[in-house]
Motif scaffolding. Structure first.
Motif, short mmCIF file in Angstrom:
data_model
loop_
_atom_site.label_atom_id
_atom_site.label_comp_id
_atom_site.label_asym_id
_atom_site.label_seq_id
_atom_site.Cartn_x
_atom_site.Cartn_y
_atom_site.Cartn_z
N GLY A 190 0.81 -1.20 0.00
CA GLY A 190 0.00 0.00 0.00
C GLY A 190 0.85 1.26 0.00
N ALA A 191 2.16 1.08 -0.03
CA ALA A 191 3.09 2.22 0.02
C ALA A 191 3.97 2.29 -1.21
N GLY A 192 3.55 1.66 -2.30
CA GLY A 192 4.31 1.74 -3.53
C GLY A 192 5.41 0.71 -3.68
N VAL A 193 5.33 -0.39 -2.92
CA VAL A 193 6.30 -1.48 -3.06
C VAL A 193 5.64 -2.54 -3.94
N PHE A 194 6.08 -2.61 -5.19
CA PHE A 194 5.45 -3.49 -6.17
C PHE A 194 6.18 -4.82 -6.28
N VAL A 195 5.41 -5.91 -6.34
CA VAL A 195 5.97 -7.24 -6.58
C VAL A 195 5.36 -7.79 -7.86
N THR A 196 6.17 -8.47 -8.63
CA THR A 196 5.71 -9.08 -9.88
C THR A 196 4.81 -10.27 -9.57
N VAL A 197 3.69 -10.37 -10.28
CA VAL A 197 2.81 -11.52 -10.15
C VAL A 197 3.50 -12.66 -10.88
N ALA A 198 3.97 -13.63 -10.12
CA ALA A 198 4.80 -14.71 -10.67
C ALA A 198 3.94 -15.79 -11.32
N GLY A 199 4.54 -16.49 -12.26
CA GLY A 199 3.92 -17.64 -12.89
C GLY A 199 2.96 -17.32 -14.01
N LEU A 200 2.84 -16.05 -14.38
CA LEU A 200 1.92 -15.70 -15.46
C LEU A 200 2.48 -16.15 -16.80
N ARG A 201 1.66 -16.82 -17.56
CA ARG A 201 2.06 -17.26 -18.90
C ARG A 201 1.50 -16.33 -19.97
N THR A 202 0.35 -15.74 -19.69
CA THR A 202 -0.23 -14.78 -20.62
C THR A 202 -0.65 -13.54 -19.85
N LYS A 203 -0.52 -12.39 -20.50
CA LYS A 203 -0.90 -11.11 -19.91
C LYS A 203 -1.51 -10.25 -20.99
N ARG A 204 -2.47 -9.40 -20.61
CA ARG A 204 -3.12 -8.54 -21.59
C ARG A 204 -3.51 -7.23 -20.93
N LEU A 205 -3.25 -6.12 -21.62
CA LEU A 205 -3.65 -4.79 -21.18
C LEU A 205 -4.46 -4.16 -22.30
N SER A 206 -5.68 -3.72 -21.99
CA SER A 206 -6.55 -3.11 -22.99
C SER A 206 -7.00 -1.75 -22.50
N PHE A 207 -6.96 -0.76 -23.40
CA PHE A 207 -7.48 0.57 -23.12
C PHE A 207 -8.74 0.77 -23.94
N ASN A 208 -9.76 1.36 -23.32
CA ASN A 208 -11.03 1.60 -24.01
C ASN A 208 -11.54 2.99 -23.67
N SER A 209 -12.27 3.59 -24.60
CA SER A 209 -12.88 4.89 -24.39
C SER A 209 -14.27 4.87 -25.00
#
Length: 137
Positions: free
Chosen positions: A17-36
């Motif tokens: 909650g203080a800006g310490v980011f950890v990578t989500v491990a074990g991901l085989r696929t990832k997707r980021l979509s922007f919509n408007s």
């Protein structure tokens, strides 16, 4: 931007909650979509009956999804806790040679799958819950 390795696209969750980011491990696929969404302002006087849109008025959103196997107890526990608690936390999406997208997301779907002759996998979906920022990597 030239060709990139899919494994270099990273999803990271704020673990404290203080800006310490950890990578989500074990991901085989990832997707980021922007919509408007669009706001239609066409009326009877629109030239040639062509649709007219009102710029800057639609709602913007981003969706994240990932699927993979369990490898990291910390990120797995964070995702589960955030889903069951309906908690909105900061996430980072690192896109190589593009930058880092950061902002609040809510885990909206969490699925577990297992075949009798294979490993247990999970799928997750996230929806943006506020303004996102972009910074060059």
């Amino acid at each position: 931007m030239g060709a990139q390795k899919g494994k270099d696209l990273l999803l990271k969750i704020d673990s404290t909650g203080a800006g310490v980011f950890v990578t989500v491990a074990g991901l085989r696929t990832k997707r980021l979509s922007f919509n408007s969404e669009t706001v239609n302002i066409t009326d009877s006087e629109s030239v040639g009956r062509w649709r007219e849109l009102l710029g800057g008025a639609g709602v913007q959103r981003a969706s994240l999804s990932g699927a993979g196997i369990f490898k990291d107890a910390q990120s797995d526990a964070l995702i589960r806790a955030n889903f069951f608690g309906s908690v909105i936390v900061a996430w980072q999406i690192v896109v190589p040679d593009f930058g880092i997208v950061e902002g609040p997301f809510q885990v909206t779907a969490l699925e577990y799958t297992g075949n009798h002759d294979g490993e247990i996998t999970f799928d997750m979906a996230l929806e943006s819950a506020g303004a996102l920022t972009f910074g060059a990597a």
